[in-house]
Scaffold this motif. Sequence first.
Motif, PDB file in Angstrom:
ATOM      1  N   ILE A 242       0.863  -1.177   0.000  1.00  0.00           N
ATOM      2  CA  ILE A 242       0.000   0.000   0.000  1.00  0.00           C
ATOM      3  C   ILE A 242       0.898   1.225   0.000  1.00  0.00           C
ATOM      4  CG2 ILE A 242      -1.862   1.237   1.152  1.00  0.00           C
ATOM      5  CD1 ILE A 242      -2.879  -1.396   2.063  1.00  0.00           C
ATOM      6  N   TYR A 243       0.901   1.899  -1.135  1.00  0.00           N
ATOM      7  CA  TYR A 243       1.684   3.121  -1.290  1.00  0.00           C
ATOM      8  C   TYR A 243       0.756   4.310  -1.079  1.00  0.00           C
ATOM      9  CZ  TYR A 243       5.291   0.254  -3.608  1.00  0.00           C
ATOM     10  OH  TYR A 243       6.252  -0.676  -3.905  1.00  0.00           O
ATOM     11  N   GLU A 256      -3.026   0.272  -3.648  1.00  0.00           N
ATOM     12  CA  GLU A 256      -2.341  -1.013  -3.490  1.00  0.00           C
ATOM     13  C   GLU A 256      -1.780  -1.409  -4.845  1.00  0.00           C
ATOM     14  OE1 GLU A 256      -4.714  -4.339  -2.209  1.00  0.00           O
ATOM     15  OE2 GLU A 256      -2.968  -5.660  -2.119  1.00  0.00           O
ATOM     16  N   LEU A 257      -0.465  -1.563  -4.908  1.00  0.00           N
ATOM     17  CA  LEU A 257       0.214  -1.786  -6.192  1.00  0.00           C
ATOM     18  C   LEU A 257       1.300  -2.845  -6.021  1.00  0.00           C
ATOM     19  CD1 LEU A 257       0.559   1.999  -7.057  1.00  0.00           C
ATOM     20  CD2 LEU A 257      -0.868   0.349  -8.291  1.00  0.00           C
ATOM     21  N   PRO A 258       1.770  -3.401  -7.150  1.00  0.00           N
ATOM     22  CA  PRO A 258       2.845  -4.407  -7.040  1.00  0.00           C
ATOM     23  C   PRO A 258       4.053  -3.809  -6.344  1.00  0.00           C
ATOM     24  CG  PRO A 258       2.006  -4.293  -9.287  1.00  0.00           C
ATOM     25  CD  PRO A 258       1.376  -3.164  -8.534  1.00  0.00           C
ATOM     26  N   LEU A 259       4.649  -4.561  -5.439  1.00  0.00           N
ATOM     27  CA  LEU A 259       5.876  -4.103  -4.796  1.00  0.00           C
ATOM     28  C   LEU A 259       6.927  -3.898  -5.884  1.00  0.00           C
ATOM     29  CD1 LEU A 259       6.849  -3.577  -1.906  1.00  0.00           C
ATOM     30  CD2 LEU A 259       7.695  -5.901  -1.847  1.00  0.00           C
ATOM     31  N   GLY A 260       7.610  -2.771  -5.838  1.00  0.00           N
ATOM     32  CA  GLY A 260       8.652  -2.519  -6.833  1.00  0.00           C
ATOM     33  C   GLY A 260       8.236  -1.537  -7.915  1.00  0.00           C
ATOM     34  N   ILE A 261       7.064  -0.934  -7.781  1.00  0.00           N
ATOM     35  CA  ILE A 261       6.668   0.119  -8.717  1.00  0.00           C
ATOM     36  C   ILE A 261       7.622   1.310  -8.518  1.00  0.00           C
ATOM     37  CG2 ILE A 261       5.037   1.236  -7.119  1.00  0.00           C
ATOM     38  CD1 ILE A 261       3.153   1.293  -9.669  1.00  0.00           C
ATOM     39  N   THR A 262       7.823   2.108  -9.544  1.00  0.00           N
ATOM     40  CA  THR A 262       8.769   3.215  -9.378  1.00  0.00           C
ATOM     41  C   THR A 262       8.066   4.446  -8.800  1.00  0.00           C
ATOM     42  OG1 THR A 262       8.374   4.165 -11.560  1.00  0.00           O
ATOM     43  CG2 THR A 262      10.081   2.457 -11.405  1.00  0.00           C
ATOM     44  N   ALA A 263       8.879   5.317  -8.219  1.00  0.00           N
ATOM     45  CA  ALA A 263       8.340   6.555  -7.662  1.00  0.00           C
ATOM     46  C   ALA A 263       7.712   7.395  -8.768  1.00  0.00           C
ATOM     47  CB  ALA A 263       9.454   7.327  -6.971  1.00  0.00           C
TER      48      ALA A 263
END
Lengths: 434, 154
Positions: A242-243, A256-263
Amino acid sequence: MERPLTQHIHPDGTTRTLREYVKEGGYRCLERLAAGLAPKDVQRLVTEAGLRGRGGGGFRTGTKWSFVPMGPDAPKPKYIVANGDEMEPGTFKDRVLMEGDPHGLVEGMILAGYAIDAEIGYIFLRGEYHLSAQRLNQAIAEAYAEGYLGKPLPGTGFRFDLHLHASAGRYICGEETALINALEGKRAVPRAKPPFPQTVGLWGQPTIVQNVETLYNLPHIINHGADWYHRLSRTQDGGTKIYGISGRVTNPGWWELPLGITARELLERHARGMADGVRFRGLLPGGISTAFMTEEHLDLPMDFSSIPPEIGRLGTGTMIILDDQTCPVGFVLNLEKFFARESCGWCTPCREGLPWVAKLLTSFEAGRATSDDLSLLEMHAKWLAPGHTFCGLAPGAMAPLQSALKYFHDDFERHITSGGCPWSRKSAQRRILV
Amino acid sequence: MLSEIERRELEDAVKSYPDKRGAAIDALLTIQRRRGWISDDSLLEIAKFLEVTAEDLDSVATFYNLVFRKPVGRHVAFMCDSISCWIKGCEQVQEQIKKLYDVDLGQTTSDGRLTVLPIACLGQCERAPAVMIDQDVYGDVTPEKIEQIVEKYK
């Protein structure tokens, strides 16, 4: 794209009921335990899934559990504690989960308890989260009524009791040993380690303290397996995250997104870029105890493995954005005032050093700073570094300071040369405009 | 003296812990809900109930932001002043409260209606700035909106 943690959370802010939770697959993994999945199997699955702590540390959950004494000679009782003392500024992800889906935490706690054979659990909740408290209390009462809590689970003989502890507001309670003191009704200062809580924790018994978001992952790992969990992620660590983004962006919020998405993807696609009239200057990737990242870091995957330690760390994954209309020195002053106020006062470097840092930064804002003050700030970043203090609070406070001195050095200099904050007149104008 | 109801509530609170002292925070907050704040007398009564010394309990009571060891107004406004709210102008909201009600941080209005306190990040960062009055949270607060919000609390 799968969003196991949040797909059923109501967008209107109402809570997911027990009925909905069960209908949509909730509490189903208890059947798997009944069918013969032993505690060591749960531990193995979680280790294989590569679940890492979502509270900011990123410690491997499987490894953490492996230090807990198991078997018939293990001390009794053991405890499992959910760390819901979400007070890291900029961080609001656990609140979203607890308000939206309280049964997910109850089920996660039962599973974590089962995995380490802990028969008693506490949810340590920050006192300001009244809505979470109300909804969790209801969920716990419902889980008792349904027999998920307080009775031996069918086919396992495992019985789990769960209590909610509402705290009274102090940032240091998020530190696991301070949290343990708080739960025991003592002044919440951290404890010396070793011994580690996994062997000597709450009331001297083996204890695992785990972040709320981490616990929400457990039912999904048990239901769908480690391979599925790895496929959710873009990197070597498993799962989604959860970003969140706050600050002057078009669309602040959480996803909630895949771990490792870019900033960059988070900022441009999800937060829809910077707000009108302001430009990006930097970000804190996850709460205020993380180091600044700038334009050059925007394409780094936001996970526990890809950010080089010399740059920083992911922290809680809820970003705070610094824009060009906001003074970086004033920004850091706000952070250091927070840390100085929330220091528990137990060890001298933190108790004395943080107010000093805040005072120095105030002198920059007031136009009284000299180049000696700049060196003093740099020295503090070393004096309060890891190893010099009793716990991680002050070293955490130095991460944004040290990185700000690196990336925004010219701005600190300008406060000295122009005799005050170059932003103050601009911000006064902005106040009138907004 | 603890009232019958207060005693029952405290007895209920200690059930969640293996020893009475574990319920220190619950006990302080329970009595505060009934009496508004924790006076020295209240502290002594709670300490006696929990079987700890008053000094020991006071070291806990004074540690926390939400335990009041001084009287507060009928309502308490907690002004989040952490970073996301600061970026979005929480200082202007607080200035407006000061102007409207003649009350600074840490003070209570002369009619005893409202106490204003700073608070660490309320976890409402996506709708900063945020203010919590008693137990109600408000997001996207502006100097213009704050009067209307506070006026709900008489």
